[in-house]
Write a protein that holds these residues in place. Sequence first.
Motif: not given
Length: 473
Positions: A132, A154, A180
């Motif tokens: 991420r 996200k 996520d």
Amino acid sequence: MSVVTRIAPSPTGDPHVGTAYIGLFNHTLARQQGGTFILRIEDTDRGRYVESSEQRIFQMMQWLGLTPDESPLQGGENGPYRQSERFDLYGDYARQLVQSGHAYYAFETPEELAALREAAQKEGRVIAVPSRDLDPAAAQARADAGEAAVIRLKVPREGETVVNDRLRDPIHFQNRDIDDKVLLKADGFPTYHLANVVDDRLMGVTHVVRAEEWITSTPIHVLLYQAFGWNEPVWAHMPLLRNADKSKISKRKNPTSVEWYQQQGFVPEAMLNFLATMGWTHPDGLEVFDLAEFQRVFRLEDVTLGGPVFSLDKLRWYNGKYLREVLGEDEVARRLHAHLAGQKVELPLDDYFRAVARLMTPRMDVFSEFLDKTPYFWREDYPVTEKAQAAIDAGRDLLPELAARLKNLPTFDPVSIKAAFTTYAEEKGLKLGKVMPPVRAAVAGTLESPDLPDLLATLGRERVAARVERAAR
């Protein structure tokens, strides 16, 4: 706004009563609003895919009369209607989210993910995916170079996501508690979340009416709509069908395959009527009503959330009501004959069959009971129960004379037959309860049969006389 609804079953096994239930409410909402009802096949889970299941879903919908306006069979302007035929769409939309910063490439291996998940569970939090925080340009370069990667949503780390459900108060989900989720797998296949939202949007779905088990997935879908900049549909999560103990309906406690109900001889009108009462009550208190009436009075806002019980006994009651009070004698006989033909039972659809069907309709709730309750109508080697044999033995002295009187009646109809029994009982100083059971037992092999004069008239003089004489020996 034109209403567009859909059902999107996965072809992974037997056509489920839950699909029929959700299909009914979506079909009804679209029909009463002059909208469009879509059947879409969500077949991206190839590991669970069952080749025959798709056709069986189509057959279920046809049997129930819930005809979609658009589907893999009907086609339509929003096709194709199998997700496996829309494969290229999903990757484009997933990469669009990467470009807008709402998704990212994730390169963790299964082993790394397992370790991350274990750590997250120990700490009571959602999994933290290291990818991420990668530089987007560097991640894109790795993906472009062919390194295996999934695309993940996200999820914002702050704030909350609210699901505005038409049947409930707003449902608040804290973003810190939302994973996520993977949107696109490394092999290019979409996950349910991405494919479902993209397809609903592209097909113009305005109302997502589905089972409440999908509520926990809905914040992901809300976030996807927001990430794409699309208006959300109306969300309405129907109460789950329950067993009597309030557990989720399952084949361990109730048959869940619609095909089982077809094979048992339930009629689709009864099934639809019953399903319509799962979480909804007719405003005038009616229990028995047809699909047109349901469409006339239904309001989505009137659905209640108490956990409707899918009672097989109640469904049998509905089916019996339809056989005896709604369909009519000729229609019952026609459908009964078709049911038996489907079970490889060859009987002519003649006046005799219709007469037997008419006699037995008050005594059965489903067509599958018919043959077990009527062997004496079709053959001479019918079984004789213990109670019937006792009745024959108790009345054996009466049977020869009763056989002669029945054989010599000027007309062999129910009125004449009843009069013959009454006259004989009066002459002998006996009650009808002593005279009629031995004859019933002799001609039917059971004491549980239709009204005796009607039964004898249907069997016919020769067959009745021969059976009574045989029992008298």
